[in-house]
Design a protein around this motif. Structure first.
Motif, PDB file in Angstrom:
ATOM      1  N   VAL A 136     121.433  15.426 112.500  1.00 48.35           N
ATOM      2  CA  VAL A 136     121.237  15.530 111.145  1.00 48.35           C
ATOM      3  C   VAL A 136     120.285  13.965 110.946  1.00 48.35           C
ATOM      4  O   VAL A 136     120.617  13.156 111.432  1.00 48.35           O
ATOM      5  N   VAL A 174     125.336   7.184 115.671  1.00 46.10           N
ATOM      6  CA  VAL A 174     124.196   7.127 114.457  1.00 46.10           C
ATOM      7  C   VAL A 174     123.258   6.035 114.797  1.00 46.10           C
ATOM      8  O   VAL A 174     123.519   4.862 115.353  1.00 46.10           O
ATOM      9  N   TYR A 182     133.579  10.171 112.379  1.00 42.40           N
ATOM     10  CA  TYR A 182     134.150  10.931 113.551  1.00 42.40           C
ATOM     11  C   TYR A 182     133.549  10.853 115.018  1.00 42.40           C
ATOM     12  O   TYR A 182     133.726  11.757 115.685  1.00 42.40           O
ATOM     13  N   HIS A 223     117.509  15.964 105.075  1.00 44.19           N
ATOM     14  CA  HIS A 223     118.471  15.697 104.462  1.00 44.19           C
ATOM     15  C   HIS A 223     118.334  14.420 103.736  1.00 44.19           C
ATOM     16  O   HIS A 223     117.465  13.600 104.134  1.00 44.19           O
ATOM     17  N   ASP A 247     130.238   6.619 114.021  1.00 48.34           N
ATOM     18  CA  ASP A 247     130.602   6.896 112.536  1.00 48.34           C
ATOM     19  C   ASP A 247     132.077   7.228 112.529  1.00 48.34           C
ATOM     20  O   ASP A 247     132.667   7.103 113.531  1.00 48.34           O
ATOM     21  N   TYR A 296     118.356   7.450 109.076  1.00 47.69           N
ATOM     22  CA  TYR A 296     119.388   7.578 110.116  1.00 47.69           C
ATOM     23  C   TYR A 296     119.560   8.995 110.632  1.00 47.69           C
ATOM     24  O   TYR A 296     119.176  10.142 110.084  1.00 47.69           O
ATOM     25  N   ASN A 313     130.546  10.076 115.916  1.00 49.24           N
ATOM     26  CA  ASN A 313     129.198  10.744 116.375  1.00 49.24           C
ATOM     27  C   ASN A 313     128.241   9.365 116.437  1.00 49.24           C
ATOM     28  O   ASN A 313     128.652   8.495 115.751  1.00 49.24           O
ATOM     29  N   PHE A 367     133.729  10.677 104.094  1.00 44.77           N
ATOM     30  CA  PHE A 367     133.539   9.760 105.375  1.00 44.77           C
ATOM     31  C   PHE A 367     132.132   9.120 105.577  1.00 44.77           C
ATOM     32  O   PHE A 367     131.972   8.533 106.276  1.00 44.77           O
ATOM     33  N   ILE A 368     131.231   9.953 104.540  1.00 47.78           N
ATOM     34  CA  ILE A 368     129.888   9.383 104.684  1.00 47.78           C
ATOM     35  C   ILE A 368     129.603   8.006 104.206  1.00 47.78           C
ATOM     36  O   ILE A 368     128.835   7.406 104.281  1.00 47.78           O
ATOM     37  N   ASP A 378     130.965   4.465 107.355  1.00 47.72           N
ATOM     38  CA  ASP A 378     130.198   3.614 108.677  1.00 47.72           C
ATOM     39  C   ASP A 378     129.143   2.794 108.310  1.00 47.72           C
ATOM     40  O   ASP A 378     128.998   2.549 107.074  1.00 47.72           O
ATOM     41  N   LYS A 433     120.750  18.371 100.907  1.00 50.64           N
ATOM     42  CA  LYS A 433     119.661  19.071 101.873  1.00 50.64           C
ATOM     43  C   LYS A 433     118.318  19.240 101.134  1.00 50.64           C
ATOM     44  O   LYS A 433     118.361  19.550  99.903  1.00 50.64           O
ATOM     45  N   VAL A 462     121.935  11.321 113.084  1.00 51.84           N
ATOM     46  CA  VAL A 462     123.442  11.632 113.387  1.00 51.84           C
ATOM     47  C   VAL A 462     123.486  12.513 114.385  1.00 51.84           C
ATOM     48  O   VAL A 462     123.124  13.699 114.164  1.00 51.84           O
ATOM     49  N   GLU A 521     124.939  19.670 115.880  1.00 56.77           N
ATOM     50  CA  GLU A 521     123.564  19.662 115.292  1.00 56.77           C
ATOM     51  C   GLU A 521     123.101  18.045 115.067  1.00 56.77           C
ATOM     52  O   GLU A 521     124.183  17.235 115.092  1.00 56.77           O
ATOM     53  N   LYS A 530     118.268  11.791 107.954  1.00 61.30           N
ATOM     54  CA  LYS A 530     118.488  11.523 106.560  1.00 61.30           C
ATOM     55  C   LYS A 530     117.538  10.405 106.351  1.00 61.30           C
ATOM     56  O   LYS A 530     117.735   9.453 106.837  1.00 61.30           O
TER      57      LYS A 530
END
Ligand code: GTP
Length: 156
Positions: free
Chosen positions: A95, A12, A8, A27, A6, A86, A10, A137-138, A141, A54, A88, A93, A97
């Motif tokens: 996540v 995915v 950052y 999420h 992604d 997905y 991370n 940012f979401i 990606d 959430k 992440v 942590e 979603k």
């Protein structure tokens, strides 16, 4: 299964199977269409993004999707379609979603849009979104582009 990094860096994992990572994800993210426009929200910190958030206790993920769309945009959902899920792997942590496509019935102005500045209607999602500082940012990606392709094939 699609695996990518992604914004950052991370990792995915995205899948269009039926709840591959969790039956009860915490999420949700909802790609919304109202008439011939995409409906997004302007998050006060992150910028423009599709609504989501959430899952609260006692709520299903589908219910959270409908609630988040109302809270962040004032929209009522005519039809909610599960698209995929997905995961992440963040630094601290993980996540998971659910992604949905929501057909919007109406937009009702709200006294508050919580942590957002409310609805944003767009005819097109910009092609160069990764370079747009006013977008979250979401949105930056491969989740967005893969899900939009899927939605365009099946629903719009
Ligand atoms: P709040 O508790 O609402 O303040 O959220 P948070 O900032 O703690 O973030 P959250 O628990 O929602 O997510 C934790 C981390 O997972 C974030 O900082 C992101 O790095 C990552 N993350 C969350 N949602 C997404 C997403 O939709 N896409 C991507 N790529 N990463 C996400």
């Amino acid at each position: 299964m699609n695996v990518f990094k992604d914004y950052y860096n991370n990792t995915v994992q995205l899948s269009f199977l039926d709840h591959p990572f969790s039956k009860n994800p915490k999420h949700v993210w909802v790609i919304c269409k109202y008439k011939d426009k995409w409906l997004l929200t302007d998050h006060k910190e992150r910028g423009i993004e599709f609504p989501g958030g959430k899952v609260e206790s006692g709520e299903t993920a589908d219910q959270a999707a409908v609630r988040e769309v109302m809270e962040e945009t004032g929209a009522t959902v005519k039809k909610l379609h599960y698209i995929g899920q997905y995961k992440v792997d963040g630094r601290y942590e993980t996540v998971i979603k659910n992604v949905y496509f929501a057909e919007i019935k109406e937009l009702i102005p709200q006294p508050t849009y919580y942590e957002t500045k409310g609805p944003v209607l767009l005819k097109k999602i910009p092609a160069n979104i990764k370079r747009k500082t006013n977008f979250s940012f979401i949105m930056k990606d491969a989740v967005l582009e893969s899900c939009l392709l899927r939605i365009k094939k099946s629903y719009v």
